[in-house]
Design a protein around this motif. Structure first.
Motif, PDB file in Angstrom:
ATOM      1  N   HIS A 149       0.588  -1.314   0.243  1.00  0.00           N
ATOM      2  CA  HIS A 149       0.090   0.079   0.127  1.00  0.00           C
ATOM      3  C   HIS A 149       0.819   1.143  -0.031  1.00  0.00           C
ATOM      4  O   HIS A 149       0.451   2.176  -0.208  1.00  0.00           O
ATOM      5  CB  HIS A 149      -1.001  -0.135   1.140  1.00  0.00           C
ATOM      6  N   GLY A 150       2.129   1.097   0.394  1.00  0.00           N
ATOM      7  CA  GLY A 150       2.913   2.293   0.084  1.00  0.00           C
ATOM      8  C   GLY A 150       3.766   2.502  -1.296  1.00  0.00           C
ATOM      9  O   GLY A 150       4.362   3.365  -1.646  1.00  0.00           O
ATOM     10  N   ASP A 151       3.135   1.547  -2.080  1.00  0.00           N
ATOM     11  CA  ASP A 151       3.882   1.477  -3.648  1.00  0.00           C
ATOM     12  C   ASP A 151       2.652   1.612  -4.560  1.00  0.00           C
ATOM     13  O   ASP A 151       1.396   1.631  -4.293  1.00  0.00           O
ATOM     14  CB  ASP A 151       4.485   0.354  -3.709  1.00  0.00           C
ATOM     15  N   ARG A 152       2.860   1.981  -5.745  1.00  0.00           N
ATOM     16  CA  ARG A 152       2.150   1.856  -7.038  1.00  0.00           C
ATOM     17  C   ARG A 152       2.484   0.680  -7.650  1.00  0.00           C
ATOM     18  O   ARG A 152       3.607   0.398  -8.490  1.00  0.00           O
ATOM     19  CB  ARG A 152       2.589   3.224  -7.651  1.00  0.00           C
ATOM     20  N   ILE A 153       1.566  -0.098  -7.981  1.00  0.00           N
ATOM     21  CA  ILE A 153       1.397  -1.430  -8.680  1.00  0.00           C
ATOM     22  C   ILE A 153       1.218  -1.174 -10.162  1.00  0.00           C
ATOM     23  O   ILE A 153       0.158  -0.291 -10.379  1.00  0.00           O
ATOM     24  CB  ILE A 153       0.583  -2.572  -8.137  1.00  0.00           C
ATOM     25  N   ASN A 154       2.095  -1.540 -11.130  1.00  0.00           N
ATOM     26  CA  ASN A 154       1.849  -1.227 -12.463  1.00  0.00           C
ATOM     27  C   ASN A 154       1.215  -2.492 -13.272  1.00  0.00           C
ATOM     28  O   ASN A 154       0.452  -2.200 -14.220  1.00  0.00           O
ATOM     29  CB  ASN A 154       2.843  -0.630 -12.941  1.00  0.00           C
ATOM     30  N   ARG A 155       1.485  -3.586 -12.765  1.00  0.00           N
ATOM     31  CA  ARG A 155       0.985  -4.769 -13.445  1.00  0.00           C
ATOM     32  C   ARG A 155       0.922  -5.903 -12.632  1.00  0.00           C
ATOM     33  O   ARG A 155       1.861  -6.241 -11.701  1.00  0.00           O
ATOM     34  CB  ARG A 155       2.130  -5.107 -14.633  1.00  0.00           C
ATOM     35  N   VAL A 156       0.115  -6.931 -12.942  1.00  0.00           N
ATOM     36  CA  VAL A 156      -0.014  -8.261 -12.141  1.00  0.00           C
ATOM     37  C   VAL A 156      -0.095  -9.079 -13.247  1.00  0.00           C
ATOM     38  O   VAL A 156      -1.226  -9.211 -13.943  1.00  0.00           O
ATOM     39  CB  VAL A 156      -1.108  -8.332 -10.957  1.00  0.00           C
ATOM     40  N   THR A 157       0.574 -10.204 -13.274  1.00  0.00           N
ATOM     41  CA  THR A 157       0.807 -11.337 -14.152  1.00  0.00           C
ATOM     42  C   THR A 157       0.647 -12.567 -13.372  1.00  0.00           C
ATOM     43  O   THR A 157       1.765 -12.973 -12.619  1.00  0.00           O
ATOM     44  CB  THR A 157       1.866 -11.430 -14.945  1.00  0.00           C
ATOM     45  N   LYS A 249       1.219 -20.549 -21.387  1.00  0.00           N
ATOM     46  CA  LYS A 249       0.704 -20.410 -20.083  1.00  0.00           C
ATOM     47  C   LYS A 249      -0.828 -19.791 -20.094  1.00  0.00           C
ATOM     48  O   LYS A 249      -0.584 -18.670 -20.870  1.00  0.00           O
ATOM     49  CB  LYS A 249       1.620 -19.773 -18.882  1.00  0.00           C
ATOM     50  N   LEU A 250      -1.602 -20.076 -19.371  1.00  0.00           N
ATOM     51  CA  LEU A 250      -2.769 -19.394 -19.159  1.00  0.00           C
ATOM     52  C   LEU A 250      -2.510 -18.198 -18.289  1.00  0.00           C
ATOM     53  O   LEU A 250      -2.171 -18.525 -17.026  1.00  0.00           O
ATOM     54  CB  LEU A 250      -4.100 -20.194 -18.644  1.00  0.00           C
ATOM     55  N   LEU A 251      -2.546 -17.015 -18.935  1.00  0.00           N
ATOM     56  CA  LEU A 251      -2.096 -15.809 -18.049  1.00  0.00           C
ATOM     57  C   LEU A 251      -3.120 -15.033 -17.411  1.00  0.00           C
ATOM     58  O   LEU A 251      -4.110 -14.893 -18.403  1.00  0.00           O
ATOM     59  CB  LEU A 251      -1.006 -14.945 -18.444  1.00  0.00           C
ATOM     60  N   CYS A 252      -3.285 -14.603 -16.414  1.00  0.00           N
ATOM     61  CA  CYS A 252      -4.368 -13.458 -15.930  1.00  0.00           C
ATOM     62  C   CYS A 252      -3.230 -12.086 -15.925  1.00  0.00           C
ATOM     63  O   CYS A 252      -2.319 -12.306 -14.997  1.00  0.00           O
ATOM     64  CB  CYS A 252      -5.121 -13.782 -14.684  1.00  0.00           C
ATOM     65  N   ILE A 253      -3.904 -11.283 -16.797  1.00  0.00           N
ATOM     66  CA  ILE A 253      -3.007  -9.979 -16.790  1.00  0.00           C
ATOM     67  C   ILE A 253      -4.029  -8.753 -16.282  1.00  0.00           C
ATOM     68  O   ILE A 253      -4.752  -8.659 -16.915  1.00  0.00           O
ATOM     69  CB  ILE A 253      -2.219  -9.768 -18.187  1.00  0.00           C
ATOM     70  N   ALA A 254      -3.377  -7.990 -15.399  1.00  0.00           N
ATOM     71  CA  ALA A 254      -3.949  -6.675 -14.839  1.00  0.00           C
ATOM     72  C   ALA A 254      -2.971  -5.599 -15.133  1.00  0.00           C
ATOM     73  O   ALA A 254      -2.135  -5.716 -14.500  1.00  0.00           O
ATOM     74  CB  ALA A 254      -4.604  -6.932 -13.536  1.00  0.00           C
ATOM     75  N   ALA A 255      -3.333  -4.822 -15.885  1.00  0.00           N
ATOM     76  CA  ALA A 255      -2.319  -3.883 -15.990  1.00  0.00           C
ATOM     77  C   ALA A 255      -2.699  -2.344 -16.319  1.00  0.00           C
ATOM     78  O   ALA A 255      -3.958  -2.150 -16.616  1.00  0.00           O
ATOM     79  CB  ALA A 255      -1.577  -4.039 -17.631  1.00  0.00           C
ATOM     80  N   ARG A 256      -2.225  -1.287 -15.586  1.00  0.00           N
ATOM     81  CA  ARG A 256      -2.389  -0.036 -15.514  1.00  0.00           C
ATOM     82  C   ARG A 256      -2.197   0.615 -16.785  1.00  0.00           C
ATOM     83  O   ARG A 256      -1.392   0.109 -17.792  1.00  0.00           O
ATOM     84  CB  ARG A 256      -1.508   0.764 -14.559  1.00  0.00           C
ATOM     85  N   GLY A 257      -2.951   1.555 -17.500  1.00  0.00           N
ATOM     86  CA  GLY A 257      -2.730   2.300 -18.495  1.00  0.00           C
ATOM     87  C   GLY A 257      -3.233   3.894 -18.730  1.00  0.00           C
ATOM     88  O   GLY A 257      -3.746   4.053 -17.770  1.00  0.00           O
ATOM     89  N   VAL A 258      -3.164   4.316 -19.825  1.00  0.00           N
ATOM     90  CA  VAL A 258      -3.723   5.657 -19.944  1.00  0.00           C
ATOM     91  C   VAL A 258      -4.362   5.664 -21.382  1.00  0.00           C
ATOM     92  O   VAL A 258      -3.899   4.908 -22.271  1.00  0.00           O
ATOM     93  CB  VAL A 258      -2.707   6.698 -19.908  1.00  0.00           C
ATOM     94  N   ASP A 259      -5.710   5.973 -21.381  1.00  0.00           N
ATOM     95  CA  ASP A 259      -6.335   5.868 -22.581  1.00  0.00           C
ATOM     96  C   ASP A 259      -6.020   7.235 -23.400  1.00  0.00           C
ATOM     97  O   ASP A 259      -5.559   8.080 -22.965  1.00  0.00           O
ATOM     98  CB  ASP A 259      -7.945   5.972 -22.330  1.00  0.00           C
ATOM     99  N   PRO A 260      -6.677   7.107 -24.717  1.00  0.00           N
ATOM    100  CA  PRO A 260      -6.355   8.302 -25.485  1.00  0.00           C
ATOM    101  C   PRO A 260      -6.660   9.746 -25.025  1.00  0.00           C
ATOM    102  O   PRO A 260      -5.871  10.716 -25.415  1.00  0.00           O
ATOM    103  CB  PRO A 260      -7.016   8.151 -26.954  1.00  0.00           C
ATOM    104  N   ALA A 261      -7.692   9.513 -24.136  1.00  0.00           N
ATOM    105  CA  ALA A 261      -8.113  10.980 -23.423  1.00  0.00           C
ATOM    106  C   ALA A 261      -7.345  11.490 -22.275  1.00  0.00           C
ATOM    107  O   ALA A 261      -7.293  12.218 -21.691  1.00  0.00           O
ATOM    108  CB  ALA A 261      -9.526  10.812 -22.993  1.00  0.00           C
TER     109      ALA A 261
END
Lengths: 440, 440
Positions: A149-157, A249-261
């Motif tokens: 919680h003190g950090d910023r997670i960018n991606r979970v695979t 592998k069957l991966l689950c991927i959750a990732a931060r991003g930024v949309d065109p807006a």
């Protein structure tokens, strides 16, 4: 000693029986850790009198009246290991609204309607813990919920489904096709009689939704997750991956991003993908689970262990029971759901992925140029092309194989590229299409 | 919004500066997670005016009066990233007694005198968190402290010192000797100018004491840990390990046991050991850390990530800061030290280990019988013997090599066996002695 913390156990299958056994065997230790003994007030089951082996429990504790058990004043904590949406949801909402704490392993319910549970917990003031719902025994949710919680997670695979990992590992090891590997998994007890939830990725998608919600402080439900199973992974795909120094592998991927807006988004998906053998997740074999986390300050972390099975799941359930029992004794409540970020879920077509495409093409001049032209038209940049012969020596009128790996592009552009390639005259067939992850 | 939670930062070196940077960059997120903003009340440093780059902080917050800062009424949480026993101990005891919460990365202090800190925390009613003290960014202590509290941990095996892992990985990869690999580590910044704490195992021993205390609910101090460093690991040892399909790692091992009187014990040790390349810890390269946990119900778990460095350590520190800040706002306290089990620490001589011994022996009949006799006299059972030639083709008067791997035996018996072998006429030299772990 302090008066006992009393538990209602909903369900007494493989996991429930292990919970009973562990409570019996480790009762003294658990009491010392909590500061009060744990006591089973009742166990709700569908049918009484069913053979439950030599379970060390007073048989009069069994009841078919789950709701009656939950409502009893002497029940402090409700443990749910039944699974499924209903009646589990009604039971847990009832328990939480009444101020009881709930420990559940029910990933489907959390992904389908976690909001109902979190809201009921906030209303009643009890705790809602669900470590066992993702990756079984691996302490994963608490690290996401607290340690990071003190950090910023960018991606979970993650590899979060043991059945599919067993099947893909077998296909990789023996060259077997999907059907054959599934049969082996079923025989060995790694796959259920109806394997749909596992092989079609529903189970992994529910876990992906839970992981994404915790990692990014937002609400992600099962419907937000793009889902593809492993039923269409072929022996040829596996061979293609191996030729690239990869495994599937069957991966689950959750990732931060930024949309065109310019808004922050999250994309969550479950699908088979090639990863290089050197990636930490590649060596996660058999029915094991592992989750790889990338955070700004912490860097790369990995959590590994058993993702299913009675005892591992019961270990996670009891860890939660100890925590909520302690909280009750101290008259406190754990931090509630953290969903302040409220990120938009990005559709799969906009997710940035990479493709590996194998083509069976006519072996004549100009083919590569034509194929490359299709990628270019969709603004997809090619990383590598390998030319080989498919099924025999290449000749003027024979076939040749083209293996293309792209750079990162929006998934929709990649899918459209493959669609156009399939219609191309010079392309005899598209023999393998796989997404690529983990920096090939 | 709620009034801020105010922090005193003791120390502003690599980790402290990263803490300041992260607080600045992620302040909005942290405030949302906590329910109140975090604010730095002051930073205690040894010398003012030192160049600390472009740290985003009001320079008037620096002070050389650490104790004065700690005692300020407007300080809620004290973060200590100074290290060492004194003055850190006096400062933290002062802070805890005054009811402040403490977040520390100080493994040496926790292992040397954790009791003083835990007692002071109990007295003052604040929290004592120290996730960053072991394995840097890897969320490890919270899983041990909480997630696995429903289970019984039997053994913890870890690579918890990045410097020595870098050196051993380099020796394994290049065949270099210790001195040469240390030099490379120093040049690359992985080893300090005085590398004693790392290469002699003091750092790993402190972490082993902390891990053992948490895993087994007992008090283990630095003095209870058997400690051997890696300075005597030779290129020949590494080659011996490779010939066995193994690699050498500096392991910290904490294991439950039962002494001859039937009492439960714990043994805690740090030493180099051979592990098979197939073991999950074998592929932990460079300066990475990993900890392997074996529990009754959960089975095998592994946690992997960066064990040191400014940003990873700061991530762990801030995760703790978020937790203690939340607790303060809720007016609650985390569960205090769990040391009810009060296990006896078993001396190293009684720990059960396995040895790999390489001998340079006279190549003549009867040698194997004589050598085997020494093992038998000490009640040490031999698992495998491999005979080869040492430095040239074996001849009637030449040397031969004997490589022996034992079964498990008390360490004292194994050490005595090696001692007697060294005195044996027919043994020209004992070329390598290494403990073996992880089921070779």
């Amino acid at each position: 000693m302090t008066s006992p913390v009393r538990l209602a156990l909903l369900g007494c299958g493989t996991v429930g029986q292990e919970v009973v056994r562990l409570l019996h065997e480790q009762g003294t230790d658990l009491a010392a850790r909590i500061g009060a003994p744990l006591e089973i007030a009742g166990i709700a089951v569908r049918r009484l009198g069913r053979d439950r082996g030599d379970l060390p429990i007073d048989p009069t504790l069994f009841t078919t009246d789950a709701l009656g058990l939950i409502k009893r004043d002497d029940v402090d904590v409700v443990i749910e290991v039944v699974g499924g949406i209903e009646p589990a949801r009604s039971w847990l909402v009832e328990a939480l609204r009444a101020g009881k704490s709930v420990v559940t392993a029910n990933k489907a319910l959390l992904a389908e309607d976690g909001v109902a549970l979190h809201d009921a917990a906030a209303e009643g003031g009890g705790d809602l813990y669900y470590e066992a719902s993702v990756a079984g025994a691996i302490p994963l949710l608490r690290p996401l919920r607290e340690s990071l919680h003190g950090d910023r997670i960018n991606r979970v695979t993650g590899i979060v489904n043991g059945t599919t990992n067993f099947i893909l590992s077998a296909m990789d090891a023996t060259g077997a096709g999907f059907a054959e590997a599934l049969e082996e998994a079923t025989e060995l007890g790694y796959a259920e009689a109806d394997p749909t939830a596992d092989v079609e990725g529903f189970d992994a998608a529910a876990k992906a939704a839970i992981l994404a919600s915790l990692a990014f402080h937002t609400r992600v439900g099962a419907a937000d997750v793009h889902r593809e199973g492993i039923t269409e992974v072929t022996a040829a795909d596996v061979a293609s991956a191996q030729a690239m120094g990869c495994t599937i592998k069957l991966l689950c991927i959750a990732a931060r991003g930024v949309d065109p807006a310019g808004r922050e988004t999250v994309s969550v998906r479950v699908h088979p993908a090639m990863i290089p053998r050197s990636h930490p997740l590649a060596s996660v074999g058999d029915a094991f689970n592992a989750v790889f986390v990338e955070a700004d300050a912490a860097g790369e972390l990995m959590f590994y262990g058993r993702g299913a099975g009675g005892a591992p799941t019961a270990s996670a359930v009891l860890g939660d029971v100890v925590a909520v029992a302690r909280n009750r004794l101290a008259g406190v409540r754990a931090a509630s759901e953290s969903a302040y970020a409220d990120l938009a879920v990005r559709p799969m077509g906009e997710a940035l992925t990479r493709y590996h495409v194998s083509l069976d093409v006519a072996d004549r001049p100009g083919v590569l140029a034509a194929v490359a032209g299709v990628f270019a038209r969709h603004d997809v940049s090619i990383a590598t092309v390998r030319q080989g012969s498919a099924g025999g020596s290449p000749g003027r009128d024979g076939d040749a194989e083209l293996v293309i790996v792209t750079h990162v592009a929006p998934d929709a552009a990649l899918a459209a590229t493959v669609g156009e390639l399939r219609g191309l005259d010079i392309v005899r067939s598209v023999t393998s299409v796989l997404r690529v992850e983990g920096g090939v």
